[in-house]
Scaffold this motif. Structure first.
Motif, short mmCIF file in Angstrom:
data_model
loop_
_atom_site.label_atom_id
_atom_site.label_comp_id
_atom_site.label_asym_id
_atom_site.label_seq_id
_atom_site.Cartn_x
_atom_site.Cartn_y
_atom_site.Cartn_z
N HIS A 1 -38.43 15.79 40.97
CA HIS A 1 -38.47 14.64 40.07
C HIS A 1 -39.77 13.86 40.26
O HIS A 1 -40.45 13.51 39.28
CB HIS A 1 -37.26 13.73 40.35
N ALA A 2 -40.14 13.61 41.51
CA ALA A 2 -41.37 12.86 41.79
C ALA A 2 -42.60 13.64 41.33
O ALA A 2 -43.57 13.06 40.82
CB ALA A 2 -41.47 12.56 43.29
N CYS B 1 -42.80 15.70 38.84
CA CYS B 1 -42.90 15.58 37.38
C CYS B 1 -43.55 14.25 36.99
O CYS B 1 -44.38 14.20 36.07
CB CYS B 1 -41.52 15.70 36.74
N ASP B 2 -43.18 13.20 37.70
CA ASP B 2 -43.77 11.89 37.41
C ASP B 2 -45.25 11.86 37.75
O ASP B 2 -46.07 11.34 36.99
CB ASP B 2 -43.04 10.79 38.19
N ARG B 3 -45.61 12.45 38.92
CA ARG B 3 -47.01 12.42 39.35
C ARG B 3 -47.91 13.27 38.46
O ARG B 3 -49.03 12.88 38.14
CB ARG B 3 -47.13 12.93 40.79
N GLY C 1 -47.47 14.07 35.38
CA GLY C 1 -47.45 13.72 33.96
C GLY C 1 -46.71 14.71 33.09
O GLY C 1 -46.89 14.73 31.87
N GLU D 1 -44.13 16.04 30.80
CA GLU D 1 -43.28 15.30 29.86
C GLU D 1 -41.81 15.61 30.13
O GLU D 1 -41.38 16.77 30.12
CB GLU D 1 -43.63 15.67 28.42
N MET D 2 -41.04 14.58 30.35
CA MET D 2 -39.62 14.74 30.66
C MET D 2 -38.81 14.73 29.37
O MET D 2 -38.58 13.68 28.77
CB MET D 2 -39.15 13.59 31.56
N LYS E 1 -33.97 15.45 31.75
CA LYS E 1 -33.34 14.21 32.20
C LYS E 1 -31.84 14.41 32.39
O LYS E 1 -31.24 13.87 33.33
CB LYS E 1 -33.63 13.10 31.21
N ILE F 1 -31.23 6.71 35.35
CA ILE F 1 -31.87 7.64 34.40
C ILE F 1 -31.12 7.62 33.08
O ILE F 1 -31.74 7.60 32.00
CB ILE F 1 -31.91 9.06 34.99
#
Length: 613
Positions: free
Chosen positions: A350-351, A353-355, A357, A359-360, A365, A384
């Motif tokens: 999860h982290a 994916c955030d770092r 960029g 696209e979620m 999700k 979430i």
């Protein structure tokens, strides 16, 4: 002698920098070639000011270049051509049929029909492709079909293949089949067969797709290609036709059909779905250059087969190989983490994916909500879920089920009420499993009956055996054993071993030995070789101090060669999941583990605790 300007222009437009431009972005390509953007603009200006734009060859070359790089510019240029010929129209139709605005291709075709230009055999495939991408264009595709017959293309393989694909895209596979059968055998090509097979697959008519494939296999005029094999393997995987899938695999190897990434992924998918992950792994190991598609196929296959530990190990190998994962990979890995309890790894993904960029999307999700719920971090799952801009039925379902499994039964039912009030989303069978599970965990008998009846009365969903199992579990947990037994005997389907096992657990818990014996007898009839029921019945007799019956059950296990499956537990430390069995001696730190357990036991005994070991 001076070369005429028109000849110079024709030579320029035929040069490599022109003919290669449509494969790359317009500005970048021109800057990398001998001609700059400014020079091209000057050249274009010259063609317009001198009237050379009316030359069909020159205008077609310019449109060919621009339609693949700057579609809006090409659109403007097209309407500057005094009398565009059919080639110019086709360039624009093709460009828009492949663009994010395929409906523009249909509008251009309508405009074309108002001119004196007649469509040719290339016009119809472009427009039909656009129709297949626009959900409201079903009637338009039928109109184009009629026009193609009017212009005499009833036996043209390009037009007929496009019609087969278009009708298949709209789910009218019977019409696609009729068109296919009207095309003479010697006219059909491999695309004709592939289009029909693909049409059946889109409708999930796998056996029909394989019948068409079988007819093609026996056809002397056409040889299957890689696309054919992918479709056939996909059909085999969906319905578990392992034997035919193996024959197709052998055909591929014997005929040296190119094993591209799609074909290799299809083979992996076949073997995993058919319960042969070992063969799937062998196919995967022979792939020379594994990309994200291959890795995702094998990981997803292991997840579907319930081999969560193996799928996580493969994901780690993928990382070590330096392959960047995509949204589909993330959804698969997160799902495996949820089932396996690998919360730290799930958080890391999860982290990441955030770092990075990445696209979620909604599927990712939803998978994260499911993972956090199953791993016990229900507050993160709620966070979430509340952040979702748009929620589908799966979003609501995983959140309701997550709340139920984490003991928040009332909150789960409140969430279901919110779902009922939301517009555009209706609960499905799985949603009601989550709701009934919440009722069972919370001991909400009255609410359980309400939602069970609501399935059929309000939503026209027929209860399945899983829903009945939830009701039996609910009644059993509430010590309503008579009602539970009555429910089992009045079920609309034959109770399976899971139903009887649920009744056995409740009977054992509340000391109803007679009902426990009935339930155990039913389970032994359905699953005679499984050890679990014998152990449960033995424990039930032991709780009632019926030691003779305990001895009889255990002796029956010995005579029947039934062995108790060892218990298994997992623990995650620093992102690594460790697996332990009863009396396990295979772990690398077994000595330290047992030494620690003995110290804990000694400490407990010193504190006055009585141990049963």
């Amino acid at each position: 002698m001076r070369v005429p300007l028109k000849s110079t222009l024709l030579v320029s437009l035929n040069s490599k920098w022109i003919t290669g431009c449509h494969y790359h972005h317009f500005n970048t390509t021109l800057l990398n070639k001998s001609l700059t953007t400014i020079q091209f603009t000057q050249l274009l200006s010259y063609t317009i000011t001198t009237g050379l734009l009316s030359d069909p060859f020159i205008s077609s070359k310019l449109l060919l270049l621009l339609s693949s790089s700057d579609l809006s510019f090409a659109f403007s240029l097209f309407f500057q051509i005094p009398n565009p010929n059919v080639f110019a129209w086709n360039f624009m139709l093709r460009a828009y049929s492949n663009s994010p605005s395929p409906q523009q291709s249909i509008s251009l075709y309508n405009l074309m029909r108002t001119t004196l230009i007649s469509p040719d055999k290339y016009t119809f495939p472009f427009v039909l492709k656009a129709c297949s991408r626009v959900s409201f264009a079903k009637q338009k595709s039928e109109e184009i079909h009629a026009a193609s017959l009017k212009f005499g293309f009833e036996f043209d393989v390009f037009v007929q293949n496009a019609l087969i694909s278009a009708y298949s895209a709209f789910g009218k596979v019977d019409a696609a089949c009729r068109i296919f059968n009207l095309v003479p055998v010697w006219v059909r090509d491999v695309v004709s067969w592939n289009s029909l097979i693909s049409g059946y697959l889109q409708m999930d008519l796998c056996r029909e797709a394989l019948m068409v494939f079988g007819n093609m296999w026996g056809e002397n005029y056409v040889r299957p290609n890689g696309v054919t094999m992918v479709s056939a393997l996909t059909a085999c995987a969906r319905i578990g036709e392992l034997c035919l899938g193996k024959k197709i695999h052998g055909f591929i190897l014997r005929n040296e059909i190119d094993l591209d990434v799609y074909l290799e992924s299809s083979l992996i998918d076949l073997y995993v779905k058919c319960g042969r992950p070992d063969v799937a792994q062998k196919v995967f190991d022979r792939v020379p250059e594994r990309n994200v598609v291959c890795w995702t196929s094998i990981i997803a296959g292991y997840v579907r087969a319930g081999l969560f530990k193996e799928s996580i190990s493969l994901f780690r190998e993928m990382q070590m190989d330096g392959v960047e994962f995509d949204e589909v990979t993330v959804a698969c890995v997160v799902s495996a983490c949820g089932h396996f309890g690998a919360l730290d790894l799930g958080r890391w993904v999860h982290a990441y994916c955030d770092r990075s960029g990445l696209e979620m999307n909604l599927a990712m999700k939803n998978a994260l909500i499911d993972m956090y719920s199953k791993c016990g971090d229900i507050d993160k799952a709620i966070e979430i879920f509340n952040g979702l801009v748009q929620k589908d039925v799966f979003s609501w379902t995983v959140m309701i089920s997550g709340l139920a499994m984490n003991g928040r039964s009332v909150q789960a039912l409140d969430m279901f009420s919110q779902m009922e009030m939301s517009s555009g989303v209706s609960p499905n069978e799985v949603t009601f499993l989550g709701v009934l599970s919440a009722c069972s965990h919370g001991g909400l008998v009255k609410e359980g009956y309400h939602y069970y009846n609501s399935m059929s009365n309000n939503y026209n969903i027929a209860p399945r055996i899983e829903h009945c199992g939830c009701m039996v579990d609910l009644l059993g947990r509430a010590n309503l054993l008579a009602e539970a037994e009555k429910f089992v005997t009045s079920m609309p389907m034959v109770p399976d071993a899971v139903i009887w096992r649920s009744l056995l657990f409740s009977s054992q818990k509340y000391g109803n030995l007679e009902m426990a014996e009935v339930a155990a007898g039913k389970i032994m009839e359905l699953e005679p070789g499984r050890s679990g029921i014998h152990v449960l019945l033995s424990n039930t007799y032991a709780a009632a101090s019926r030691w003779t019956d305990v001895k009889k059950v255990r002796k029956g296990m010995d005579v029947g060669g039934i062995r108790k499956q060892p218990g298994c537990s997992f623990i995650e430390i620093n992102g690594v999941v460790h697996e332990f069995f009863v009396a396990d001696t295979f772990h690398s730190q077994t000595d330290k583990l047992y030494e620690t357990i003995f110290r804990i036991n000694s400490l407990l005994q010193f504190e006055g605790c009585s141990l049963d070991t």
